[in-house]
Each structure stands twice: as structure tokens, then as C-alpha cells.
Design an enzyme around this catalytic site. Structure first.
Site, PDB file in Angstrom:
ATOM      1  N   GLY A 120      -1.902 -13.802  61.325  1.00  0.00           N
ATOM      2  CA  GLY A 120      -0.822 -12.960  61.807  1.00  0.00           C
ATOM      3  C   GLY A 120      -1.026 -12.583  63.250  1.00  0.00           C
TER       4      GLY A 120
ATOM      5  N   GLY B 226      -1.172  -9.478  65.751  1.00  0.00           N
ATOM      6  CA  GLY B 226      -1.296  -8.023  65.859  1.00  0.00           C
ATOM      7  C   GLY B 226      -0.832  -7.539  67.212  1.00  0.00           C
ATOM      8  N   GLY B 227      -0.952  -6.267  67.428  1.00  0.00           N
ATOM      9  CA  GLY B 227      -0.498  -5.685  68.679  1.00  0.00           C
ATOM     10  C   GLY B 227      -1.274  -6.210  69.874  1.00  0.00           C
TER      11      GLY B 227
ATOM     12  N   VAL C 282      -4.737 -12.805  64.638  1.00  0.00           N
ATOM     13  CA  VAL C 282      -5.771 -12.661  63.623  1.00  0.00           C
ATOM     14  C   VAL C 282      -5.913 -14.001  62.916  1.00  0.00           C
ATOM     15  CG1 VAL C 282      -6.535 -11.378  61.622  1.00  0.00           C
ATOM     16  CG2 VAL C 282      -5.124 -10.253  63.323  1.00  0.00           C
TER      17      VAL C 282
ATOM     18  N   ASP D 136      -1.210   4.816  64.390  1.00  0.00           N
ATOM     19  CA  ASP D 136      -0.334   3.673  64.157  1.00  0.00           C
ATOM     20  C   ASP D 136      -0.421   3.256  62.696  1.00  0.00           C
ATOM     21  OD1 ASP D 136       1.528   1.808  64.785  1.00  0.00           O
ATOM     22  OD2 ASP D 136       0.116   0.345  65.603  1.00  0.00           O
TER      23      ASP D 136
END
Ligand SMILES: *[C@@H]1O[C@H](CO)[C@@H](O)[C@H](O)[C@H]1NC(C)=O
Ligand SMILES: *[C@@H]1O[C@H](CO)[C@@H](O)[C@H](O)[C@H]1NC(C)=O
Ligand SMILES: *[C@@H]1O[C@H](CO)[C@@H](O)[C@H](O)[C@H]1NC(C)=O
Ligand SMILES: *[C@@H]1O[C@H](CO)[C@@H](O)[C@H](O)[C@H]1NC(C)=O
Ligand SMILES: *[C@@H]1O[C@H](CO)[C@@H](O)[C@H](O)[C@H]1NC(C)=O
Ligand SMILES: *[C@@H]1O[C@H](CO)[C@@H](O)[C@H](O)[C@H]1NC(C)=O
Ligand SMILES: *[C@@H]1O[C@H](CO)[C@@H](O)[C@H](O)[C@H]1NC(C)=O
Length: 695
Positions: free
Chosen positions: A537, A539-540, A544, A655
Site C-alpha cells: 500500500g 502510506g502518507g 509499504v 492520525d
């Protein structure tokens, strides 16, 4: 009436007819003294609710005589006759009425008695399985009507692990019969287990859950409406609870008020020692856990010791009663409250006063004195007169107030306080503790001033230290050097993991951070050179990847994007924080990798990915039933509580969202991604946030 007699007459004729041709018709509810039950034949109660026969639980080899629900597919056994003495060969087992007017279970060719009920004097005994699930032995010569409770023997008097509606848990004092439930050894082994739920009729009666001899939980005394330790009992619909305490009997029972015939409810002690009320959900074909105990830390027996009060909403859960202090301060500070509290001021007998506590579970009451006719005022007076009396309360509560009197002497044990529910409890204290006379007031004032000044000084000192530390940190950042200063390399399972004494946190001294450092090549190999297939995925702060280390360990690797301006700082933050945090509900950081401008974090891998990926996927949503969702919510809350309160640092995630909650193989939630978090030092109550961030 006439119709039912006629019906019974007809069915007797029918039975007689059938008997002529077959040894036994398979679905009937009665055995006469000349009949027997063999092998796989069963008795079924008249309304078809319960069935009696031989069963073989799970993979065990033995056979047991038991009663189960006729209409529930998943065999739910509520009573077992020969729980500690199974039959090895069911084809030769026989149930019949023995020579001494008792029910006997014979095993094998020799006709050995495996189990038998108590002997009776009946001349024409018959056995019947009732719709309540009660197997009874009665005198067939007596008219059934009007003889409702005249059983010579009944299975309800010898419970296994299940309390059914209208079954008594407790004592017949005149015959000294004690009925209590005992767990199965395991879910597949009905033999007597370690856990029991048993009523103690002494004093102000209550029921104890025990593991062998030691008590693990107590219900609290019956206060007229419910058990003092089960405030939620008042809220149960469809069930009615009864408690009888007179000179002949002391027992607890419940009955089903619901009109629905298939409303099944039972109370059991399960093999792992949990008391559970289960109700049958017909539409879903499951037994639902309606209620259970022990539920929380405060339900555990004597959690806070003598004179300690447990409050599961507080942290720590134990506190001392007003006028008391911890007996063993060291253990108390380590949150072991079991030594309890001791009085600060000695009692002075008739001069003492009473402290009123609300929402309480009454103290252990086996030694308490009870008088149902006394008023609370008279109770107080009587307690004051007796120098041994330490507390009193209403013996019964009701909407308009209480009645009766219960009085405690000696230590007060196993009390807890609820947010709501519970009842009033009046504890004896030395008058000076309640009045706060001049001397103690002055003492409190002096102590207050001294403590105030102390806090002020400490604050100033910490401020000073903090500023110096900041300065050192800033210098440390500048001085941080390249990867060739690794002081120590070692081989672990074939992977070179380099540990470096120099900490990346920038903090020095005692707080040195030691975290395995993986080199870039290892990580590249593990993720197949950061291939797209391994990408989990975005991430900010970067991608990952899923990685497999050489020895097979699967990890998640977060590769921070190089161009993220905040990257370095966030990275350090995350490493610094997560490496020190260890909690079941936080993702564990296994290592990190810093190579030139590459920064990577290595985490434990979570099989079930993030919560949102499960929650919002049609296919996976069904993995989460309500129980599971509730557990996940609790897990997240526990993780947050740890971050906010129990960890060494005060950390605000900033967050927190479903995609930052990961689920492991057992669906345990784990909070991840502390990139946004900031430390709030213990000495700082407020911190400045310069950027607007997070969710
Ligand atoms: C009862 O057992 C016999 C043999 O022991 C078997 O033939 C018969 O099918 C069984 N009946 C039922 C209802 O299981
Ligand atoms: C069980 O008992 C039956 C009848 O007595 C016999 O025929 C059979 O061999 C026995 N089975 C075992 C395993 O002992
Ligand atoms: C039955 O009883 C006899 C004598 O009491 C004993 O020798 C035998 O072992 C027993 N059989 C079983 C199966 O328990
Ligand atoms: C009845 O039988 C049980 C065992 O099943 C025994 O513990 C109890 O003492 C017996 N009661 C009487 C009155 O004989
Ligand atoms: C208690 O036991 C005695 C003696 O067995 C019996 O006569 C009496 O009926 C029992 N009481 C109740 C309420 O069952
Ligand atoms: C309590 O009062 C009731 C009626 O008011 C009476 O029948 C009973 O005997 C009294 N009990 C005691 C223990 O005094
Ligand atoms: C108080 O307790 C002491 C010791 O436990 C005992 O000797 C004494 O009889 C008790 N007094 C009363 C009024 O119960």
C-alpha cells in the site's frame, strides 16, 4: 381436564399395544419398573423439549447417560449422570429401575452398575423426563395431580454444569442437600472439572465461583432484587430471578417469563472457569453469551484486599476507603492491591461515625448478621453499639428505599464501586477522619503548601533540563554520521543484522536506542527489489512492501519517500517512539534501515492488513461479527490508553483512522503509523503544534 385424562388413557393403551410388539417405543417420556432403555433408545419429554439417552461427546471413547435439548441440532447436554464413570461399550448398556426402587445404569455383560440414583421405598416407581429437563423418579401408584413436587428422586437435585430454569442452586437445610454446578473438564470431557459455582448460606448468603478450593469470583449477597455484585441483573428482560432464604431452604433460581416456547436460557460454568448465561438464538442457530463473569479486573476475588475498593473505570483500579492507607505501599504502587489497606486512625467505639458509600458491591458477607425486620436507623444504632461492627447496609433494596439490616464485623473484603447500579454501604470510621478536626486540617494545609512549592521547583528544574536537552539534540542531529560507523555486526539466522550503539533518536545517555539495523541489500532482497507484487500500500510518507527475510520471517517494510520534506524528522520520530513502545495493541517495530538517503522501517507483518480493508470489503466483512468488532474497539482503546497514559511518554497519535489500525492473524487490532505523533513529556502539560496535521 377430562380431555387430558382421556388423552393420557389413550396413550397408555397405545404404549401397551406397542409394548406387546416392541421392547420400547423410542419416543416416550416414561419408563416403568418393568421396562428398560437400551443402547440408542431415548426418552423424550412430553412436549418434545428434552431428550435422555446415551451420548458420546466429541472424540472421547466413553459413553455417558445425559439429557440434551431435543430441538437444538448442536447437541447441548444439560445433565450427565455418570460423568466420572463412562461406559465403554454402548451396545450393552441398560437403563432401568433397580431392585431398590432406584434408577440404575448397567454396563456390559456382567450387568455391573455404572451409576445409580438414591434408593427409594416406592412400591411402583416410574421414571419420567419432564419438559423442564428434570428426570424424576416418582411413585406410580400416587395420583400425579396435586403431587407436583413429590419426587422420590430428581436430576435437578444433582446438577452437572448447567442450571436450567426452575432448577434450584443452593441448599435444602433440613436434608443438608447442596445443589451446585461444576464445570466439565473440557468441552469434550464431561468429567468433574475444577470450577464450581456454589451457594454459601451462612450470614448474608451469596454464591461463589471457585477454582478447586480457591474463590475466583463472588456474586455478592442477594439484596431483594438481584445479586449485589451483578447490577445489570435488574435490566434483564424475559427472565425472572428468585432467591429464597428461610429456615428450610436457601437457593437461587431463575425462570423464563417470555411467552415464546423456544426461549431457552441456561447458566453454566464452562471448562475454563467462566460463569455464563447463554440464550438460544433460533434464527441463527447459536447459543449467545448473554452475560458472563468474571467480567473485568474488579470481578476477581479480593482484587484490592481488605478495605480496598475496586473501580474498573479508574486507573489504577484499586483505591483505599477514605480514612485508610495502603498496607504495602510498594506493592500498591506496582498496582498489586491485594494486601489492601489499613486504618489511619484507630476506632473509638461509641464515638465513631459512618461513611456512606454509593453504588457499591457489598463486602464479602459470609460472616455478616442479617435481620430483615430492622430499620436502617436501628441498624446503625446496633452497629455503633457493637465495637466489632465495621459496616452496615440495607438487607433489601427497592425503588422507594431499603429495608432490613445487614451488619459486618471484622475486615471488609472484596468491595467494588460501580459507575451506576450498586447500593449504599455504610462503613465505620473514627470520628476524626470524617470531621477533619483542626489538627488534621492544619496538617493538610501545611502539607499542601510544601507540596505546592515542591511541584513549582521541580517544574522549573525540568524546564531547565528540557531546554538543555533540546540543545543537545539539535547538536546531535548535525553530528549524525554515515552508515560506516556501525560498531557491531553479527549474524542472526543467516541475516546480517547490524546493531549500532549510536542511537538514531538523537537522545543520549540512559535512553540509548538499540534497534536492529538491516542493510539496504538485505531489504532489497527481501522485497524482491521493491517489486510491485510485494507492494502492500501507499502510506502518507511512502510505500509499504511485504518482505520475506532469508530465514523466512515475513515482515512489512515501509520505505519513506526520498522527496518527502518532512521525511527525516518523521522517520526519527517514528523510530524513537515505536521502538520504546511495547503493547499488544501497537504494531511492533522490528528494525530499521538507513542507507544514504534511503530510510526504511521494518514492522511485524499483519496477515489481515488494515481494518478498513476488512471493514469495507464485501468479501471480508463477514469475518467481523459484533463480538469481534467489540473486541477490536476495546483493543484500539487499550492501545490508545497505553499511548496516552500508561506508556513512558505521553503520545498523541493525531492520525488515527481505520487504515492505521492493522489486524493480525487473530484479528487483534494494532495501531500503526506514529509518523504524526509527538512526544508530550510527563513534565509538559501542553505542547505547541505548528502544523495542522492528521485526521
Ligand atoms: C440403534 O442401534 C442399532 C444397532 O445397535 C442400529 O441398527 C440402529 O440403526 C440404531 N438406531 C438408531 C435410531 O440409531
Ligand atoms: C459390545 O457389546 C456387544 C454386546 O454385548 C458385543 O457384541 C460387542 O462385541 C461389544 N463390543 C466391544 C467393542 O466390546
Ligand atoms: C464387573 O464386576 C466384576 C465383579 O464385581 C468385575 O470383576 C468386573 O471387572 C466388572 N466389569 C466391569 C466392566 O467393570
Ligand atoms: C444420594 O446419592 C448421592 C450420590 O449420587 C449421594 O451423594 C447422597 O448422599 C445420596 N443421598 C442420600 C439421602 O442417600
Ligand atoms: C428438603 O428435604 C427434606 C428431607 O429430604 C424434604 O422432606 C423436604 O421436602 C425438602 N424441602 C424442599 C423444599 O424440597
Ligand atoms: C419479622 O416480622 C414479621 C411480621 O412483621 C414476623 O412474622 C417475623 O417473625 C419477624 N421476624 C423476626 C426475625 O423478628
Ligand atoms: C468482638 O470480637 C472479639 C474478638 O474477635 C470477641 O471476643 C468479642 O466477643 C466480640 N464482641 C462482640 C460484641 O461481638
Amino acid at each position: 381436564m377430562r380431555a387430558s385424562t382421556k388423552h393420557r388413557f389413550c396413550s397408555s393403551i397405545l404404549c401397551l399395544t406397542l409394548l406387546t410388539f416392541f421392547p420400547l417405543a423410542t419416543s416416550k417420556d416414561t419408563l416403568s419398573s418393568t421396562q428398560s432403555l437400551q443402547n440408542n433408545q431415548t426418552l423424550v419429554s412430553a412436549g418434545g423439549f428434552f431428550e435422555l439417552g446415551l451420548f458420546k461427546p466429541g472424540t472421547t471413547s466413553g459413553w455417558y447417560l445425559g439429557i440434551w435439548y431435543k430441538n437444538i441440532q448442536e447437541t447441548t447436554v444439560v445433565w450427565v449422570a455418570n460423568r466420572d464413570n463412562p461406559i465403554s461399550n454402548s451396545s450393552s448398556a441398560t437403563l432401568k429401575i433397580g431392585d431398590h426402587g432406584n434408577l440404575v445404569l448397567l454396563d456390559g455383560e456382567n450387568g455391573n452398575i455404572t451409576w445409580s440414583s438414591n434408593e427409594t421405598q416406592a412400591r411402583n416407581p416410574i421414571v419420567q423426563l419432564l419438559d423442564s429437563g428434570n428426570l424424576v423418579l416418582r411413585d406410580g401408584n400416587l395420583n400425579r395431580n396435586g403431587q407436583k413436587d413429590q419426587f422420590l428422586w430428581q436430576s435437578f437435585d444433582y446438577p452437572t454444569d448447567t442450571l436450567l430454569p426452575d432448577m434450584k442452586l443452593g441448599w435444602n437445610l433440613s436434608s443438608n442437600l447442596d445443589r451446585y454446578i461444576t464445570s466439565w473438564k473440557s468441552t469434550e470431557d464431561p468429567s468433574t472439572g475444577d470450577f464450581s459455582f456454589k451457594l454459601d448460606y451462612r450470614g448474608f448468603p451469596e454464591v461463589f465461583l471457585r477454582n478447586k478450593q480457591s474463590i475466583t469470583y463472588r456474586s455478592g449477597p442477594w439484596n431483594g432484587e438481584r445479586f449485589s455484585g451483578v447490577p445489570e441483573m435488574a435490566l434483564l428482560d424475559g427472565l425472572q430471578f428468585n432467591f429464597v432464604a428461610d429456615s428450610e431452604e436457601v437457593y437461587y433460581s431463575f425462570s423464563v417469563r417470555s411467552n415464546s416456547e423456544s426461549f431457552y436460557s441456561r447458566l453454566i460454568v464452562n471448562p475454563s472457569g467462566e460463569l455464563q448465561r447463554l440464550t438460544w438464538i433460533e434464527s441463527r442457530n447459536i447459543w449467545n453469551k448473554f452475560w458472563y463473569a468474571p467480567k473485568d479486573q474488579c470481578d476477581y476475588y479480593r482484587e484490592c484486599g481488605p478495605y480496598g475498593i475496586c473501580d474498573s473505570n479508574a486507573s489504577p483500579v484499586c483505591k483505599c476507603l477514605k480514612g485508610f492507607e495502603p498496607k504495602n505501599l510498594q506493592a500498591w504502587d506496582l498496582r498489586d492491591g491485594s494486601d489492601g489497606c489499613v486504618r489511619k486512625t484507630k476506632l473509638e467505639c461509641s464515638k465513631d461515625k459512618f461513611l456512606a458509600l454509593g453504588n457499591m458491591k457489598l463486602a464479602e458477607s459470609g460472616g455478616a448478621f442479617v435481620d430483615m425486620n430492622m430499620s436502617l436507623e436501628a441498624c446503625k444504632k446496633k452497629c455503633l453499639e457493637n465495637c466489632n461492627c465495621t459496616a452496615y447496609s440495607d438487607a433489601r433494596i427497592s425503588d422507594g428505599g431499603g429495608s432490613g439490616c445487614a451488619m459486618w464485623t471484622g475486615e471488609l473484603l472484596d468491595m467494588r464501586q460501580y459507575a451506576e447500579g450498586g447500593q449504599h454501604f455504610y462503613v465505620r470510621l473514627a470520628a476524626s477522619e470524617l470531621d477533619g478536626d483542626g489538627k488534621t486540617k492544619r496538617l493538610i494545609m501545611i502539607v499542601g503548601i510544601v507540596v505546592g512549592i515542591g511541584i513549582l521547583l521541580a517544574g522549573l528544574a525540568l524546564c531547565f533540563v528540557w531546554r538543555r536537552k533540546l540543545a543537545v539534540m539539535n547538536r546531535g542531529r548535525i553530528e549524525q554520521k554515515g552508515p560506516n560507523e556501525r560498531s557491531q555486526d553479527f549474524l542472526l539466522n543467516g541475516v546480517v543484522i547490524t546493531s549500532k550503539k549510536e542511537s538514531y533518536s538523537g537522545e543520549r545517555g540512559n535512553d540509548e536506542l538499540e534497534l536492529p539495523l538491516l542493510d539496504f541489500n538485505t531489504v532489497a532482497v527481501a522485497t524482491d527489489n521493491f517489486s510491485d507484487e510485494n507492494e502492500l500500500g501507499q502510506g502518507g510518507f511512502g510505500c509499504v512492501y511485504k518482505g520475506t527475510l532469508v530465514e523466512g520471517e515475513v515482515v512489512a517494510i515501509k520505505r519513506l519517500s526520498k522527496n518527502s520534506g518532512q521525511g527525516t524528522e518523521e522517520f526519527k520520530n517514528e523510530v524513537k517512539l515505536i521502538a520504546r513502545l511495547q503493547h499488544r495493541n501497537l504494531v511492533r517495530l522490528l528494525g530499521c534501515c538507513v542507507d544514504m538517503d534511503e530510510k526504511m522501517l521494518i514492522y511485524e507483518y499483519m496477515e489481515n492488513k488494515s481494518l478498513d480493508s476488512v471493514l469495507f470489503s464485501e468479501a471480508k466483512r463477514s469475518m467481523l461479527d459484533w463480538q469481534k468488532r467489540f473486541e477490536i474497539i476495546c483493543g484500539i482503546a487499550r492501545g490508545l490508553l497505553y499511548l496516552h497514559q500508561d506508556s513512558r511518554f505521553r503520545i498523541i497519535h493525531r492520525d488515527l483512522k481505520a487504515s492505521n489500525v492493522l489486524l493480525d492473524g487473530e484479528l487483534t487490532p494494532k495501531i500503526s503509523d506514529f509518523g504524526m505523533a509527538r512526544i508530550f513529556g510527563r513534565d509538559q502539560t501542553e505542547a505547541n503544534t505548528r502544523r495542522v496535521v492528521g485526521t
